[in-house]
Design a protein around this motif. Sequence first.
Motif, mmCIF file in Angstrom:
data_model
loop_
_atom_site.group_PDB
_atom_site.id
_atom_site.type_symbol
_atom_site.label_atom_id
_atom_site.label_comp_id
_atom_site.label_asym_id
_atom_site.label_seq_id
_atom_site.Cartn_x
_atom_site.Cartn_y
_atom_site.Cartn_z
ATOM 1 N N LEU A 122 0.835 -1.209 0.000
ATOM 2 C CA LEU A 122 0.000 0.000 0.000
ATOM 3 C C LEU A 122 0.868 1.257 0.000
ATOM 4 O O LEU A 122 0.545 2.237 -0.692
ATOM 5 C CB LEU A 122 -0.942 -0.011 1.206
ATOM 6 N N LEU A 123 1.941 1.233 0.757
ATOM 7 C CA LEU A 123 2.870 2.367 0.720
ATOM 8 C C LEU A 123 3.439 2.526 -0.688
ATOM 9 O O LEU A 123 3.581 3.649 -1.194
ATOM 10 C CB LEU A 123 4.000 2.157 1.724
ATOM 11 N N SER A 124 3.738 1.415 -1.325
ATOM 12 C CA SER A 124 4.266 1.461 -2.695
ATOM 13 C C SER A 124 3.271 2.123 -3.642
ATOM 14 O O SER A 124 3.659 2.922 -4.510
ATOM 15 C CB SER A 124 4.576 0.046 -3.187
ATOM 16 N N GLU A 125 1.988 1.791 -3.495
ATOM 17 C CA GLU A 125 0.981 2.399 -4.362
ATOM 18 C C GLU A 125 0.795 3.879 -4.076
ATOM 19 O O GLU A 125 0.586 4.678 -4.995
ATOM 20 C CB GLU A 125 -0.348 1.653 -4.242
ATOM 21 N N MET A 137 -6.692 0.931 -4.364
ATOM 22 C CA MET A 137 -7.331 2.146 -4.856
ATOM 23 C C MET A 137 -7.250 3.268 -3.826
ATOM 24 O O MET A 137 -6.988 4.431 -4.174
ATOM 25 C CB MET A 137 -8.798 1.870 -5.199
ATOM 26 N N ALA A 138 -7.479 2.945 -2.557
ATOM 27 C CA ALA A 138 -7.428 3.963 -1.504
ATOM 28 C C ALA A 138 -6.036 4.580 -1.424
ATOM 29 O O ALA A 138 -5.886 5.812 -1.294
ATOM 30 C CB ALA A 138 -7.826 3.347 -0.166
ATOM 31 N N ALA A 139 -5.008 3.744 -1.507
ATOM 32 C CA ALA A 139 -3.635 4.258 -1.459
ATOM 33 C C ALA A 139 -3.338 5.121 -2.681
ATOM 34 O O ALA A 139 -2.668 6.161 -2.578
ATOM 35 C CB ALA A 139 -2.656 3.088 -1.378
ATOM 36 N N GLN A 140 -3.832 4.712 -3.829
ATOM 37 C CA GLN A 140 -3.605 5.481 -5.056
ATOM 38 C C GLN A 140 -4.275 6.850 -4.998
ATOM 39 O O GLN A 140 -3.660 7.872 -5.353
ATOM 40 C CB GLN A 140 -4.133 4.680 -6.252
ATOM 41 N N ILE A 141 -5.513 6.880 -4.544
ATOM 42 C CA ILE A 141 -6.228 8.159 -4.449
ATOM 43 C C ILE A 141 -5.546 9.068 -3.436
ATOM 44 O O ILE A 141 -5.399 10.279 -3.662
ATOM 45 C CB ILE A 141 -7.708 7.923 -4.060
ATOM 46 N N ALA A 142 -5.115 8.494 -2.313
ATOM 47 C CA ALA A 142 -4.414 9.301 -1.306
ATOM 48 C C ALA A 142 -3.131 9.891 -1.880
ATOM 49 O O ALA A 142 -2.813 11.072 -1.663
ATOM 50 C CB ALA A 142 -4.102 8.452 -0.075
ATOM 51 N N GLY A 143 -2.388 9.094 -2.627
ATOM 52 C CA GLY A 143 -1.158 9.596 -3.242
ATOM 53 C C GLY A 143 -1.426 10.683 -4.256
ATOM 54 O O GLY A 143 -0.688 11.686 -4.324
ATOM 55 N N ALA A 144 -2.481 10.508 -5.052
ATOM 56 C CA ALA A 144 -2.830 11.513 -6.059
ATOM 57 C C ALA A 144 -3.225 12.830 -5.408
ATOM 58 O O ALA A 144 -2.815 13.912 -5.849
ATOM 59 C CB ALA A 144 -3.967 10.992 -6.943
ATOM 60 N N ILE A 145 -4.032 12.752 -4.354
ATOM 61 C CA ILE A 145 -4.472 13.969 -3.667
ATOM 62 C C ILE A 145 -3.286 14.669 -3.012
ATOM 63 O O ILE A 145 -3.143 15.903 -3.094
ATOM 64 C CB ILE A 145 -5.557 13.630 -2.625
ATOM 65 N N ALA A 146 -2.406 13.901 -2.369
ATOM 66 C CA ALA A 146 -1.247 14.501 -1.704
ATOM 67 C C ALA A 146 -0.353 15.231 -2.694
ATOM 68 O O ALA A 146 0.090 16.365 -2.448
ATOM 69 C CB ALA A 146 -0.459 13.417 -0.967
#
Length: 232
Positions: free
Chosen positions: A127-130, A200-209
């Motif tokens: 998840l960290l990777s994503e 998906m949750a990790a990806q969205i969090a990364g995109a928003i950050a």
Amino acid sequence: MKFNLLVRLVAEFLGTAFLVAAVVGSGIMAERLAGGNIALALLANTIATGAALVALILTFGPISGAHLNPAVSLAMGIRGLMPWPEVVAYIAAQFPGGIVGTLLAHLMFAQPIVSLSHHQRAGWPQLLSEFVATFGLLSVIWGCSRTKSAVATPVAVGAYITAAYWFTASTSFANPAVTLARSITDSFAGIRPIDVLPFMAAQIAGAIAATKLFEWLLPSTNSGEVDMPQPS
């Protein structure tokens, strides 16, 4: 020239379908030809994916902006560069496009048309990777958004994903539509359906950050200038 919404949605559907077909199809081919050498199979999968990304962004970028990724469309909405109804419409085209891409890859390689994946991709390192992979992807997109070169962003995105395949434990999905589509292929590129939502949750969090960071680092111009992700 800005194309009408229907044309742009067709471009997003087709682009996402081709992207997933490249990821899944090259994974199947690599697994067949690599003789059990996982590193070689991953390298083949990586090269095909990176090359496809460059080609698809160059092809569909002038039509729809070639988001091909719900995380990118969401980021456009967050920065006010797309109306939210269009963001929703883009995402609604990308998810089925990805599914069709997997089905197409299966048909080309004479696989069962749907085969749920058993490839486990769970745990906080994944998840960290994503998060990192998607944060980096959006950073590249925003960082290249002021360039005047028509090829800079496509090449940068393709190069980044090619690299991220190897420096992230998850092999850098970085795309919710691609993630869902890869859950229905029990092949090299697959992911168990149970692992999809956390990815998906990790990806969205990364995109928003990344989007919030670059909102501060590179504020939008009055004209909302962003080259690659914006529809032409």
